[in-house]
Design an enzyme around this catalytic site. Structure first.
Site, PDB file in Angstrom:
ATOM      1  N   ASP A 139      64.732 -67.794  41.671  1.00 52.64           N
ATOM      2  CA  ASP A 139      66.117 -67.430  42.139  1.00 52.64           C
ATOM      3  C   ASP A 139      66.285 -67.758  43.605  1.00 52.64           C
ATOM      4  OD1 ASP A 139      68.782 -66.515  41.988  1.00 52.64           O
ATOM      5  OD2 ASP A 139      68.071 -64.408  41.323  1.00 52.64           O
TER       6      ASP A 139
ATOM      7  N   ASP B   3      74.126 -69.013  45.409  1.00 52.45           N
ATOM      8  CA  ASP B   3      75.655 -68.795  44.933  1.00 52.45           C
ATOM      9  C   ASP B   3      75.891 -67.271  45.390  1.00 52.45           C
ATOM     10  OD1 ASP B   3      73.512 -67.460  43.411  1.00 52.45           O
ATOM     11  OD2 ASP B   3      74.958 -66.908  41.602  1.00 52.45           O
TER      12      ASP B   3
ATOM     13  N   CYS C 273      55.989 -48.470  17.828  1.00 51.82           N
ATOM     14  CA  CYS C 273      55.458 -49.910  18.121  1.00 51.82           C
ATOM     15  C   CYS C 273      54.016 -50.230  17.829  1.00 51.82           C
ATOM     16  CB  CYS C 273      55.644 -49.941  19.540  1.00 51.82           C
ATOM     17  SG  CYS C 273      55.170 -51.733  20.290  1.00 51.82           S
TER      18      CYS C 273
ATOM     19  N   CYS D 142      52.315 -52.837  18.922  1.00 52.65           N
ATOM     20  CA  CYS D 142      51.671 -53.817  20.186  1.00 52.65           C
ATOM     21  C   CYS D 142      50.207 -53.342  20.580  1.00 52.65           C
ATOM     22  CB  CYS D 142      52.759 -53.831  21.455  1.00 52.65           C
ATOM     23  SG  CYS D 142      52.213 -52.707  22.588  1.00 52.65           S
TER      24      CYS D 142
ATOM     25  N   CYS E  22      50.023 -49.888  22.217  1.00 51.27           N
ATOM     26  CA  CYS E  22      50.682 -48.732  21.500  1.00 51.27           C
ATOM     27  C   CYS E  22      49.775 -48.251  20.080  1.00 51.27           C
ATOM     28  CB  CYS E  22      52.244 -48.783  21.053  1.00 51.27           C
ATOM     29  SG  CYS E  22      53.131 -48.973  22.488  1.00 51.27           S
TER      30      CYS E  22
HETATM   31 ZN   LIG Z   1      54.005 -51.086  22.386  1.00 54.25          ZN
END
Ligand SMILES: [Zn+2]
Length: 537
Positions: free
Chosen positions: A83, A118, A270, A272, A275
């Site tokens: 960016d 921009d 969750c 994942c 977790c």
């Molecule tokens: Zn998680």
């Protein structure tokens, strides 16, 4: 492009460091305070692309990224987008770097995707101020083509205008005429932080309508998984997320359904890898730095998981259902989802007409769904009922499909068989169906008229809408009489009342007979009688 659903699509974007699949999320990298290293983002988390800020690199690291090359400097061999520093202009006002410098810097560090300098419009600005940012960004965009020297970098032409939609339209249409490979919609971060997702819908669709539809569109600063599916459905292909790290620093835990403070959680919702092996109280007992890293990693998993689910929904032709479910997570999102009604014509033009699977309808939102608006538009503008049909016989939708083969319809069909062929040809059988309205029998196997499921009982407001559709069909057609098979159990009086009114206005004869369980014989005799009488008049 590989798959499409609504304005969402699964596509391939070819960059000099490899081909990536869209929709694609670029985690934002800030080399000086990065909780998860770029190489781990690729190897452990599977992010094929990242984004970093050329202005910050230039200011803090000067020539180091130039000498090493951007990829080596970051330790990342995937696709790197830069960016230009536009966001810093928005936040801090003014950047001590000009466009020529920042274009040449991005070329010399070897960005795969780069952005012109921009001027973000921002959120709370007057139309005049917004107009200035649009004009200046366009001027710089035109200027840019004289500055660039490399051909292997994909350049982003940002669209500005903020919430001033006429300016967004102008910005997009002029930007779209220039040879940029990618476009981006500027500064929606503030729109999202104030939960004005409805404004975002207008901004995105205005940009989409005025840009070349095939070019990828990046939504700058849209880093929360709660709105990925809506943005993808509107045609956004690329996202960047600084939020995963910013939220982590503030001890906030992201999910595709909302955000929690770490201390508010008793359970991790969750699965994942982070977790699955921990509990909120265990994480809270760790050092602040460890908590931040844990949350950043979970947040990344939450983002990438959501992108995968969206892609699968596109593959399945179930993006509408997916977005509908997601937008029920927050009233502001549902408000935005309802905004699609105003853009149904545009959505319909680009939505594939045939999908792998049937459609699920759960409520009033179904009336804005492209497949439904497409059908209604075709029925009212292109459909002519069979020549010679004098009597419209309206039967209720059946539970199984196609309607004309369903057991419920078989109950009334013998009445038709008893009539002689000449008479039968003068009867046009149609079904009244939520949410489509009138479905002529000869079309009831056309997708998606037989490939959908509607929740029952059908809610009152939906019945009313279907009744309106039936009435408008009657008033625009040329039958001599209308016979309604009235189903009070499922349809209450809505369709009956609407038919009656419409027939009265049109001076068309109206009869109805009531569908009841266990009275097949009566209904058949009565139907036969009514039809014979209507046809002999
Ligand atoms: Zn998680």
């Amino acid at each position: 492009m590989k798959e499409k659903d609504l304005l969402g699509r699964i596509g391939k974007l070819k960059t000099k460091s490899g081909t990536v699949e869209t929709p694609l999320l670029f985690p934002v990298i800030n080399p000086s305070i990065q909780p998860v290293t770029p190489s781990r983002l690729k190897e452990e988390f599977g992010f094929e692309a990242i984004i970093t800020n050329a202005y910050i690199l230039k200011k803090r690291y000067l020539n180091q990224p130039v000498n090493l090359g951007l990829h080596k400097f970051l330790g990342y061999d995937g696709t790197v987008m830069t960016d230009s520093g536009a966001y810093q202009i928005l936040i801090y006002g003014g950047v001590e770097v000009d466009q020529a410098e920042i274009v040449s810097y991005q070329e010399s560090i070897g960005s795969d995707i780069a952005t012109i300098l921009d001027i973000p419009t921002g959120w709370r600005v007057t139309r005049d101020q917004a107009s200035l940012t649009v004009e200046e960004t366009l001027r710089r965009a035109r200027d840019f083509f004289k500055l660039k020297t490399r051909e292997d970098i994909l350049w982003v032409g940002p669209v500005q205008g903020g919430r001033h939609l006429d300016l967004v339209a102008k910005s997009a249409s002029e930007m779209g005429q220039m040879q940029f490979q990618i476009h981006a919609l500027g500064s929606p971060t503030e729109v999202m932080e104030s939960y004005r997702f409805d404004v975002l819908v207008d901004m995105i669709l205005t940009a989409k309508k005025n840009l070349p539809i095939e070019r990828p569109l990046h939504l700058f600063g849209a880093g929360h998984p709660i709105m990925f599916s809506l943005a993808v459905a509107l045609g956004c292909d690329l996202f960047d997320s600084a939020a995963y790290a910013l939220y982590a620093r503030e001890k906030r835990y992201m999910t595709e359904n909302g955000t929690w403070g770490l201390s508010e959680l008793d359970y991790f919702p969750c699965q994942c890898p982070k977790c699955s092996h921990s509990t909120p109280s265990e994480v809270l007992s760790k050092s602040a730095k460890e908590q931040e890293v844990f949350l950043a990693e979970h947040n990344l998993y939450a983002c990438s998981g959501e992108i995968r689910r969206i892609k699968q929904a596109i593959r399945d032709g179930r993006l509408w259902e997916y977005v509908e479910a997601k937008t029920h997570a927050h009233p502001a999102l549902l408000t935005a989802f309802r905004k699609l009604k105003e853009h149904s014509g545009f959505m319909e033009t680009h939505n594939p007409t045939i999908k792998r699977r049937g459609l699920f309808f759960s409520g009033l939102e179904a009336f804005s769904r492209p497949e439904v608006t497409h059908y209604r538009e075709k029925l009212s503008n292109r459909y002519v009922h069979p020549e010679g049909s004098r009597v419209l016989l309206l039967a209720p939708q059946t539970r199984t499909k196609p309607f004309h083969k369903a057991r419920e319809f078989q109950k009334i069909q013998p009445a038709l068989r008893r009539l002689d062929g000449n008479m039968v040809n003068k009867i046009h059988v149609c079904f009244y169906v939520a949410p489509f309205g009138v479905v002529p029998m000869e079309l009831d196997e056309v997708y998606p008229l037989s490939q959908h499921e509607t929740a029952s009982p059908i809610e009152d407001a939906t019945l009313g809408r279907v009744a309106d559709e039936v009435a408008s069909y009657i008033s625009s057609s040329h039958y001599k009489s209308v016979v309604l098979v009235h189903d009070p159990l499922n349809w209450s009086d809505h369709v009956k009342r609407a038919c009656k009114k419409s027939c009265l206005e049109k001076r068309v004869k109206f009869n109805y007979l009531v569908l009841r369980e266990n009275s097949t014989k009566n209904i058949l005799t009565r139907l036969e009688m009514i039809l014979k009488k209507n046809l002999s008049e």
